[in-house]
Enzyme design. Structure first.
Site, mmCIF file in Angstrom:
data_model
loop_
_atom_site.group_PDB
_atom_site.id
_atom_site.type_symbol
_atom_site.label_atom_id
_atom_site.label_comp_id
_atom_site.label_asym_id
_atom_site.label_seq_id
_atom_site.Cartn_x
_atom_site.Cartn_y
_atom_site.Cartn_z
ATOM 1 N N GLU A 170 -5.594 -8.402 0.130
ATOM 2 C CA GLU A 170 -6.579 -7.850 1.095
ATOM 3 C C GLU A 170 -8.218 -7.406 1.546
ATOM 4 O OE1 GLU A 170 -5.101 -4.476 4.418
ATOM 5 O OE2 GLU A 170 -3.194 -5.962 4.011
ATOM 6 N N GLU A 214 0.665 -1.224 0.145
ATOM 7 C CA GLU A 214 0.241 0.091 0.281
ATOM 8 C C GLU A 214 0.313 1.656 -0.146
ATOM 9 O OE1 GLU A 214 -2.922 -0.550 3.617
ATOM 10 O OE2 GLU A 214 -4.138 -1.781 2.267
#
Ligand SMILES: *[C@@H]1O[C@H](CO)[C@@H](O)[C@H](O)[C@H]1NC(C)=O
Length: 492
Positions: free
Chosen positions: A383, A276
């Site tokens: 995720e 991320e």
């Protein structure tokens, strides 16, 4: 409560439910959430750090669009001959398979500690200012820090967890690790303990139980996103420091050198370059290209290529709605690249207010997007969670409340009480567990439009954030013992 009544209708309709989802009338405006950089606390990062020039199309606030608008987005589609012409390297898992899906969990909150997953680690510091691993090292004595962290590292994930994951019919485990497992520079208070050895030990267990491993570099020097799980909440200086970018590349080379060895042939299949990143996209792209080289060729171009898949975070520029990735890290120069997209619908007020029906419609609307983006890069959903509130204590950062019950500073008013929504699953009503099950089933079904999925997360500390726990889902029945089953009957 309102979710339940919406579902009562859906349940009565039985299999007709699928048709409703796939085919929304164009007059119906359903506001759908897009997981953006705001997810999991990026709102912390000062605008000047994220800098508008940095995130050109991605806003730091919720981006919404209607499903009809999204479906009109044109994508560049590759032809079948392009794909056939690819010289696929030898990988350790058939990521090109259209039938064999990745099904897995992350070992979140283990080698990179997260307050919401193991709140006791932070509580036992006795210091409310300790909110991430940086402050954990900086604001208490090293002895005390080690005495809290070391038992957690040694005991939170055991061989029995790996056995249970395999017994649940899963085939992949994603293991996040922070850069401080490898080296820390002076002035960096992170605790370099035995995280690297523990990772190798867990990988060994995975091999024993037939599980494939994606190793995920979750936190880089300087922090690549400003999240607490990037190591240092509110700080995002990785991209502006070339030394730190180079350190990151060196660590990836170390990991690739290790895991490319044949002794890991039946365990480690993939390496995620960086979790991320929310920062300068041109720095990230350049980093991805250089890191690709050392991961695919850890011993240089004159030595054999690595069998590891390279996974890259989409930086919250989702292939579902953006063509940003279509011309990046593509064959033939970059083979064996998977894009990792993370989906959460709980980090902003609008997403939290979605009805369960709309939420499931949104998840399901992504299925065809993944199938289509999978033709460009292998599309992984690395995720996501069945949790549909932010009621887990500390999920927005230690000491912060939740938007759902209005206790989060700046939240737009209470949506509902958090009672029975998170914490111990023993407090969950049957209706609530059924809803978690429907969220799980819709996402699993949608995510298998790509190469597959890894749910966040395998386990949480007893009594904490159990709506996020795959292990508790199995125990309490909202997650089926066989991940191909759909006891709630949800199918996209
Ligand atoms: C960049 O990071 C290194 C540590 O990797 C540090 O020593 C150096 O001072 C940083 N440079 C700047 C300009 O902040």
């Amino acid at each position: 409560m309102k979710f339940t009544s919406l579902f009562a209708g859906a349940l009565l309709m039985g299999s007709a439910f699928a048709a409703v989802k796939g085919d929304l009338p164009s007059t119906e405006t359903v506001t759908i959430p897009i997981t953006t950089a705001n997810s999991r606390g990026a709102a912390d990062v000062k605008p000047k750090l994220i800098a508008n020039l940095v995130l050109d199309k991605v806003n730091d606030v919720l981006t919404t669009s209607s499903i009809p608008t999204l479906s009109k987005i044109k994508r560049h589609r590759r032809t079948a001959t392009d794909l056939l012409a690819r010289a696929l390297p030898t990988l350790r898992w058939p990521y090109d398979s259209t039938t064999r899906k990745v099904r897995g969990v992350s070992l979140g909150g283990w080698l990179v500690v997260e307050n919401f997953i193991t709140p006791s680690i932070y509580a036992s510091t006795g210091n409310d200012n300790i909110i991430d691993e940086w402050t954990f090292g900086a604001l208490q004595s090293r002895d005390q820090a080690v005495s809290i962290l070391q038992p957690h590292l040694n005991n939170f994930v055991t061989e029995d967890d790996i056995r249970q994951i395999a017994a649940a019919g899963l085939n992949h485990v994603r293991i996040p690790i922070g850069y401080w497992a490898f080296e820390v520079s002076s002035g960096e208070p992170y605790l370099k303990l035995n995280q690297w050895d523990l990772l190798k030990q867990a990988v060994g267990w995975c091999g024993k139980y037939g599980l494939k491993v994606l190793v995920d570099l979750h936190a880089a020097p300087g922090n690549q996103n400003g999240f607490d799980h990037g190591g240092h909440r509110g700080v995002s200086t990785w991209a502006s420091n070339a030394t730190n970018v180079q350190r990151t590349i060196n660590i990836l080379q170390t990991m690739s050198k290790e895991f490319s060895q044949s002794k890991y042939a039946n365990s480690v299949t993939a390496l995620e370059l960086l979790n991320e990143p929310v920062t300068d996209k041109s720095v990230v792209l350049d980093f991805y290209q250089r890191a690709y080289e050392v991961v695919r060729y850890p011993n240089g171009r004159s030595s054999p290529a690595s069998p590891l898949l390279v996974a890259i975070s989409d930086e919250f520029v989702s292939p579902a709605y953006s063509n940003y990735w279509d011309d990046k890290l593509r064959p033939p120069t970059y083979e064996a690249v998977a894009i990792d997209t993370h989906i959460y619908t709980i980090f902003d007020d609008k997403s939290l207010r979605l009805s369960s029906k709309d939420r499931i419609n949104y998840y399901c609307s992504l299925k065809s997007k993944w199938t289509s983006s999978n033709k460009i890069h292998w599309q992984l959903l690395g995720e996501w969670s069945p949790a549909f509130t932010d009621c887990a204590q500390g999920v927005n950062g230690r000491g912060r409340g939740s938007r759902y019950d209005g206790s989060f500073k700046g939240s737009q008013g209470k949506i509902n009480s958090c009672a029975g929504r998170s914490g111990s699953a023993a407090t969950f009503s049957q209706n609530y567990k059924n809803l978690l099950g429907r969220m799980w089933e819709s996402q699993v079904d949608a995510n298998e439009g790509g190469v597959g999925w890894m749910m966040w997360t395998w386990k949480t500390e007893s009594g904490a954030a159990e709506d996020w726990s795959y292990q508790k889902g199995l125990q309490y029945g909202w997650i089926p013992k066989d991940p191909t089953q759909r006891p709630q009957g949800v199918k996209c």
